[in-house]
Design a protein around this motif. Structure first.
Motif, PDB file in Angstrom:
ATOM      1  N   GLU A   8    -114.905 -23.270 -77.440  1.00  0.00           N
ATOM      2  CA  GLU A   8    -115.412 -21.988 -77.900  1.00  0.00           C
ATOM      3  C   GLU A   8    -115.851 -21.138 -76.713  1.00  0.00           C
ATOM      4  OE1 GLU A   8    -118.527 -22.702 -80.677  1.00  0.00           O
ATOM      5  OE2 GLU A   8    -117.195 -23.544 -82.179  1.00  0.00           O
ATOM      6  N   PRO A   9    -115.828 -19.819 -76.886  1.00  0.00           N
ATOM      7  CA  PRO A   9    -116.318 -18.951 -75.798  1.00  0.00           C
ATOM      8  C   PRO A   9    -117.778 -19.269 -75.505  1.00  0.00           C
ATOM      9  CG  PRO A   9    -115.277 -17.664 -77.535  1.00  0.00           C
ATOM     10  CD  PRO A   9    -115.353 -19.064 -78.030  1.00  0.00           C
ATOM     11  N   ARG A  10    -118.111 -19.328 -74.219  1.00  0.00           N
ATOM     12  CA  ARG A  10    -119.474 -19.687 -73.828  1.00  0.00           C
ATOM     13  C   ARG A  10    -120.421 -18.505 -73.904  1.00  0.00           C
ATOM     14  NH1 ARG A  10    -119.037 -23.130 -68.438  1.00  0.00           N
ATOM     15  NH2 ARG A  10    -119.388 -21.038 -67.671  1.00  0.00           N
ATOM     16  N   PHE A  11    -119.897 -17.291 -73.809  1.00  0.00           N
ATOM     17  CA  PHE A  11    -120.734 -16.109 -73.793  1.00  0.00           C
ATOM     18  C   PHE A  11    -120.252 -15.132 -74.848  1.00  0.00           C
ATOM     19  CE2 PHE A  11    -120.356 -17.701 -69.430  1.00  0.00           C
ATOM     20  CZ  PHE A  11    -121.668 -18.055 -69.190  1.00  0.00           C
ATOM     21  N   ASP A  12    -121.169 -14.321 -75.319  1.00  0.00           N
ATOM     22  CA  ASP A  12    -120.807 -13.270 -76.269  1.00  0.00           C
ATOM     23  C   ASP A  12    -119.996 -12.205 -75.539  1.00  0.00           C
ATOM     24  OD1 ASP A  12    -122.111 -14.476 -78.369  1.00  0.00           O
ATOM     25  OD2 ASP A  12    -124.017 -13.447 -77.947  1.00  0.00           O
ATOM     26  N   PRO A  13    -119.019 -11.605 -76.211  1.00  0.00           N
ATOM     27  CA  PRO A  13    -118.245 -10.542 -75.553  1.00  0.00           C
ATOM     28  C   PRO A  13    -119.137  -9.351 -75.201  1.00  0.00           C
ATOM     29  CG  PRO A  13    -117.661 -10.683 -77.875  1.00  0.00           C
ATOM     30  CD  PRO A  13    -118.601 -11.827 -77.585  1.00  0.00           C
ATOM     31  N   VAL A  14    -118.834  -8.734 -74.086  1.00  0.00           N
ATOM     32  CA  VAL A  14    -119.603  -7.584 -73.635  1.00  0.00           C
ATOM     33  C   VAL A  14    -119.147  -6.357 -74.427  1.00  0.00           C
ATOM     34  CG1 VAL A  14    -120.154  -6.122 -71.665  1.00  0.00           C
ATOM     35  CG2 VAL A  14    -119.781  -8.580 -71.348  1.00  0.00           C
ATOM     36  N   LEU A  15    -120.105  -5.658 -75.003  1.00  0.00           N
ATOM     37  CA  LEU A  15    -119.789  -4.459 -75.760  1.00  0.00           C
ATOM     38  C   LEU A  15    -119.638  -3.280 -74.810  1.00  0.00           C
ATOM     39  CD1 LEU A  15    -122.312  -4.882 -78.705  1.00  0.00           C
ATOM     40  CD2 LEU A  15    -119.875  -5.426 -78.680  1.00  0.00           C
TER      41      LEU A  15
END
Length: 140
Positions: A8-15
């Motif tokens: 899974e992605p480790r970080f939230d996507p940057v808005l």
């Protein structure tokens, strides 16, 4: 395939809070007149030419600089030749078409804006100008 926790992605996507590159360019360059835009284009091309000349002295070739130069040079050719090419195209089209018959307005008068639907068209189609049709069983 199953997505495991380690996949899974480790970080939230940057808005993206700010404007896009195209919107930012419109903000920065939108206030310039066409003449100012052409002067700026010439300045950028000159800067790239100087940079490429310096890199040539050292024996390097920067492909990104070369591509940017080629694109800006193409824009300059289009903007300079646009008026000339349009005038030449119009002249060639008029020459190939031949003389217009007597009584026609010249192409410079803007004939397209003068075209209107003839009055009385609704009456010819079986109705009055309000779009209602007369006759029928309910008419008294």
């Amino acid at each position: 395939y199953d997505i495991l926790p380690e996949d899974e992605p480790r970080f939230d996507p940057v808005l993206a809070d700010g404007p896009s590159a195209r919107q930012r360019a419109a903000q920065l360059y939108g206030v310039f007149s066409e003449e100012e835009k052409l002067v700026l284009l010439e300045q950028k091309i000159d800067m790239l030419q100087r940079k490429m000349a310096e890199e040539e002295k050292v024996g390097r070739v920067d492909q990104i600089t070369q591509r940017l130069y080629d694109e800006l040079e193409a824009v300059r050719v289009v903007t300079r030749g646009e008026g000339l090419a349009q005038a030449a195209g119009k002249a060639a089209a008029m020459a190939s078409r031949g003389q217009d018959p007597a009584g026609l307005p010249s192409p410079r008068q803007g004939v397209g804006s003068q075209l209107q639907e003839p009055q009385g068209q609704a009456e010819l189609e079986g109705g009055d100008s309000s779009g209602k049709t007369g006759g029928g069983r309910g008419a008294s």
